[in-house]
Design an enzyme around this catalytic site. Structure first.
Site, mmCIF file in Angstrom:
data_model
loop_
_atom_site.group_PDB
_atom_site.id
_atom_site.type_symbol
_atom_site.label_atom_id
_atom_site.label_comp_id
_atom_site.label_asym_id
_atom_site.label_seq_id
_atom_site.Cartn_x
_atom_site.Cartn_y
_atom_site.Cartn_z
ATOM 1 N N ARG A 67 1.695 -35.926 1.642
ATOM 2 C CA ARG A 67 2.420 -34.528 1.410
ATOM 3 C C ARG A 67 3.725 -34.714 2.064
ATOM 4 N NH1 ARG A 67 -0.352 -30.081 0.336
ATOM 5 N NH2 ARG A 67 1.522 -29.266 -0.246
ATOM 6 N N PRO B 260 0.408 -22.614 -4.423
ATOM 7 C CA PRO B 260 0.457 -21.473 -3.354
ATOM 8 C C PRO B 260 -0.111 -21.382 -1.986
ATOM 9 C CG PRO B 260 -0.231 -20.935 -5.722
ATOM 10 C CD PRO B 260 -0.080 -22.348 -5.400
ATOM 11 N N GLU B 261 0.324 -20.924 -0.995
ATOM 12 C CA GLU B 261 -0.435 -20.695 0.282
ATOM 13 C C GLU B 261 -0.987 -19.441 0.410
ATOM 14 O OE1 GLU B 261 1.957 -22.183 3.565
ATOM 15 O OE2 GLU B 261 3.238 -23.527 2.193
ATOM 16 N N LYS C 87 -7.011 -20.410 0.529
ATOM 17 C CA LYS C 87 -6.177 -20.358 -0.830
ATOM 18 C C LYS C 87 -7.129 -20.199 -1.816
ATOM 19 C CE LYS C 87 -3.121 -23.937 0.955
ATOM 20 N NZ LYS C 87 -2.402 -25.383 0.828
#
Length: 265
Positions: free
Chosen positions: A254, A2-3, A52
């Site tokens: 990523r 989740p951002e 976060k």
């Protein structure tokens, strides 16, 4: 993972539902029993997010720190709560609202100095009014690392993840491979201003809306019930602006997405 907008949305909900009242806290799974005992039956003063990270601040002076990581989720429950389902790390119950936390990377009780140490190592959060974007920009513009990696560095920019990284760079025509030293002050200010505008939309709606109206047509989103993106998870598909196939690579382990034509360099 989740951002930042997701954590700010959760923090706002918990502030509205729990803050100012006594909460009952338990750990059905058993991995947070000692921490739960420290805050059970205490008044939750405030819930806030920083990047976060979620923080529940209690009147006793301690805070519960949660980092959802890749698999963590909160399940919100209106009214009475039934028996826990699955591996519930932390259960919170208020008067008429409850929440179950499952699978977080971190769920721990912190003392004030530990909270200060946590927030001190985080960068500027576009969703916080106290964010120092000029300091963040100065650090980024001194670095020879690629801007695509710098935007994901939580010590520089807190809360930006893979989607916002890919989309904001596309919106400004900046190659993710450009070094931070090549970024002008005006380019950084524009990137920051865009994040400050886009991320609150995610807080309000729970969804990332990043595509301008004139390009919000054509091929569907990368996933069901998600708004369209320009490049994120669209490798090989035509760019919504110029029709060049969207490129894909990895950067700092990523996935990276960009348009070679709209984001040259």
């Amino acid at each position: 993972m989740p951002e930042g907008h997701t954590l700010h949305r959760i923090a706002r909900l918990h502030q509205e539902r729990f803050a100012g009242a006594v909460v009952r806290v338990s750990s059905p799974q058993g991995r947070f029993v000692q921490g739960a005992a420290l805050v059970d039956g205490r008044v939750l003063e405030r819930a806030e997010a920083y990047g976060k990270h979620l923080l529940h601040h209690y009147a006793s002076g301690v805070s519960v720190h949660v980092h959802l990581g890749l698999y963590g989720t909160f399940s919100e429950v209106e009214g009475s709560m039934g028996a826990p389902v699955g591996q519930v790390r932390m259960r919170m119950r208020g008067t008429d609202f409850g929440t179950d936390l499952r699978g977080p990377t971190a769920c721990e009780v912190l003392l004030p100095p530990e909270v200060d140490a946590l927030t001190a190592r985080l960068g500027a959060d576009p969703l916080r009014p106290d964010a120092d974007h000029e300091r963040a920009g100065a650090r980024i513009r001194r670095s020879r690392r690629a801007i695509g990696a710098l935007l994901m560095d939580q010590a520089l920019i807190a809360g930006v993840g893979n989607v916002y990284r890919a989309e904001v760079l596309f919106r400004h025509g900046i190659s993710p491979y450009r070094p931070g030293t090549s970024l002008t002050a005006a380019e950084w200010d524009a990137l920051w201003a865009d994040l400050v505008e886009l991320m609150p939309i995610g807080v309000e709606t729970g969804r990332m809306h990043v595509v301008r109206t004139e390009y919000d047509t054509g091929a569907p989103s990368y996933d069901k019930n998600r708004p369209r993106t320009y490049v994120y998870r669209r490798q090989g598909e035509p760019c919504r602006v110029c029709a060049t196939p969207v490129a894909h690579a990895t950067m700092a382990a990523r996935n990276l997405f960009w348009c070679p034509t709209c984001q040259p360099g």
